[in-house]
Write a protein that holds these residues in place. Sequence first.
Motif, mmCIF file in Angstrom:
data_model
loop_
_atom_site.group_PDB
_atom_site.id
_atom_site.type_symbol
_atom_site.label_atom_id
_atom_site.label_comp_id
_atom_site.label_asym_id
_atom_site.label_seq_id
_atom_site.Cartn_x
_atom_site.Cartn_y
_atom_site.Cartn_z
ATOM 1 N N LYS A 204 33.361 31.155 30.178
ATOM 2 C CA LYS A 204 32.517 31.431 31.343
ATOM 3 C C LYS A 204 32.815 32.843 31.836
ATOM 4 O O LYS A 204 33.607 33.053 32.761
ATOM 5 N N TRP A 205 32.138 33.824 31.221
ATOM 6 C CA TRP A 205 32.362 35.221 31.600
ATOM 7 C C TRP A 205 31.858 35.526 33.001
ATOM 8 O O TRP A 205 32.222 36.529 33.593
ATOM 9 N N GLU A 206 31.016 34.630 33.532
ATOM 10 C CA GLU A 206 30.495 34.870 34.885
ATOM 11 C C GLU A 206 31.588 34.861 35.940
ATOM 12 O O GLU A 206 31.388 35.370 37.051
ATOM 13 N N ASN A 207 32.749 34.277 35.632
ATOM 14 C CA ASN A 207 33.841 34.268 36.605
ATOM 15 C C ASN A 207 34.234 35.688 37.012
ATOM 16 O O ASN A 207 34.599 35.932 38.174
ATOM 17 N N TYR A 208 34.169 36.625 36.088
ATOM 18 C CA TYR A 208 34.573 37.997 36.387
ATOM 19 C C TYR A 208 33.559 38.674 37.315
ATOM 20 O O TYR A 208 33.944 39.336 38.289
ATOM 21 N N SER A 209 32.270 38.519 37.026
ATOM 22 C CA SER A 209 31.266 39.129 37.899
ATOM 23 C C SER A 209 31.248 38.459 39.267
ATOM 24 O O SER A 209 31.088 39.132 40.297
ATOM 25 N N GLU A 210 31.462 37.140 39.307
ATOM 26 C CA GLU A 210 31.496 36.451 40.593
ATOM 27 C C GLU A 210 32.730 36.841 41.392
ATOM 28 O O GLU A 210 32.675 36.947 42.627
ATOM 29 N N ALA A 211 33.855 37.063 40.708
ATOM 30 C CA ALA A 211 35.063 37.486 41.412
ATOM 31 C C ALA A 211 34.849 38.829 42.101
ATOM 32 O O ALA A 211 35.316 39.049 43.227
ATOM 33 N N LEU A 212 34.144 39.739 41.437
ATOM 34 C CA LEU A 212 33.841 41.034 42.053
ATOM 35 C C LEU A 212 32.804 40.897 43.165
ATOM 36 O O LEU A 212 32.874 41.597 44.175
ATOM 37 N N ALA A 213 31.847 39.979 42.972
ATOM 38 C CA ALA A 213 30.793 39.827 43.978
ATOM 39 C C ALA A 213 31.324 39.261 45.282
ATOM 40 O O ALA A 213 30.751 39.517 46.351
ATOM 41 N N TYR A 214 32.421 38.498 45.239
ATOM 42 C CA TYR A 214 32.978 37.891 46.443
ATOM 43 C C TYR A 214 33.860 38.856 47.238
ATOM 44 O O TYR A 214 34.348 38.494 48.309
ATOM 45 N N LEU A 215 34.087 40.058 46.721
ATOM 46 C CA LEU A 215 34.879 41.027 47.465
ATOM 47 C C LEU A 215 34.098 41.540 48.672
ATOM 48 O O LEU A 215 32.865 41.548 48.663
ATOM 49 N N PRO A 216 34.780 41.980 49.728
ATOM 50 C CA PRO A 216 34.068 42.511 50.904
ATOM 51 C C PRO A 216 33.172 43.691 50.525
ATOM 52 O O PRO A 216 33.528 44.502 49.658
#
Length: 432
Positions: A204-216
């Motif tokens: 699930k490579w989306e974890n990396y993009s979602e981790a960045l998207a959740y940053l302030p």
Amino acid sequence: MNAFLWLLAILAVIVALIYGVSVIVAAVRVRNLAAATVMAAMLVALLGVTLFVRFAPVSLALGVVVALGSARWLKALTRNASHAGELTRLSATHLALLLGSFMFMVPFAWLLSTSLKADDEQAVFPPVWIPTQQKTIDALKQPDGKPAKLAKLADGKLVAEVEELPDGRIKVQPMLSETAPDSSGIPTTLTRSELTKMRHVAPKWENYSEALAYLPPDTKYGLTFLGNTLFLTLMSVLGTLLASSMVAYSFARLSWPGRYLLFGILLATMMVPGAVTLMPQFLIFRSLGWIDTLKPLWVPAFFGSAFNIFMLRQFFLSIPGELEDAAKIDGCGPFGVYWRVMLPQVKPALAAIAIMAVMGAWNNFQGPLIYLSSSEHMPLAYGLQLYQQQHSGEPGLLMAASTMVVLPIILLFFFAQRYFIEGMSLTGLGGR
């Protein structure tokens, strides 16, 4: 009793592996590829029985047989007992190193694996090492527009999960195959326990993009943290190399009154715990108005480090004085000798110090915790701690963020470990 048998079996397997690897090495050296192949097959069979059959008496008996047979075979392939003992010690050393490397790699492998798992695989037992995801079908959609997920019933029938109802039950549509829905089938509602998810290997490579998207938003997807960390790392490396090398050169090659006394005091500072100087440093930086700035994190690097000075001094002391005399005859002053002659001679030590400085600045968490309060000044280590507090219930995103933080430093050490080991092992030998 069973535990004792397993202990004996494991010891027998280890001995068999040592002798077996020794036989393979000896066979390759005498170009007896048939013997090497047979021995390798026997070791693979031994490991297979031990790992998959899981019956201690069988593993013990097979391990003893392979160990005794390998020992006799080794004597036949080597010149004498001394040669056989040398190969055995070499094999045991390499196996121990491989085992140690594997043990140290397990946490990083778990970090990488968890960062690529779906949410439903994060807390399962036994743990899943290879990430998988539930199969989907594009012909059917869920209410949010995502493809329906495939599952099986207890009787083996294939269904698609088209909607998750508020009461926890799941609305499913019968399927003819994994790609064709049964249009004549009547949708039903089932509980999760009645369904078995159909999975396939898919990180699930989306974890990396979602981790960045959740940053302030003010961190610009983490670029602010990265920029601060790169600046601190660069300044710390420059300050450490320049200050430590200049002071070490002064202690090693220049004659001035009291240098041995001051060098002894410098070494004595290594015995002072960092917690003792923490409050005085904070008071000094507060009086300078540097609180909530990056200066307390990189300015001290330009005042040197006792350990780095000591290590570089040992290198400088072992450099032949003829090089320095030749440079002085050619017109070099003290700084010219230091810059043109001495520094090129201590490249391994400088590389080792630079790597340690990079790792220290990149992973520094205590300093930012003490001196920083605004998010625009935070480095990656502090930002990751804040991310953990906000997303501790989402291990996939947290591991993805952790992987992005530690991966650059791991790659740096992987490609520069030769210089680090060379610099540490040649301390006091002048790089020779």
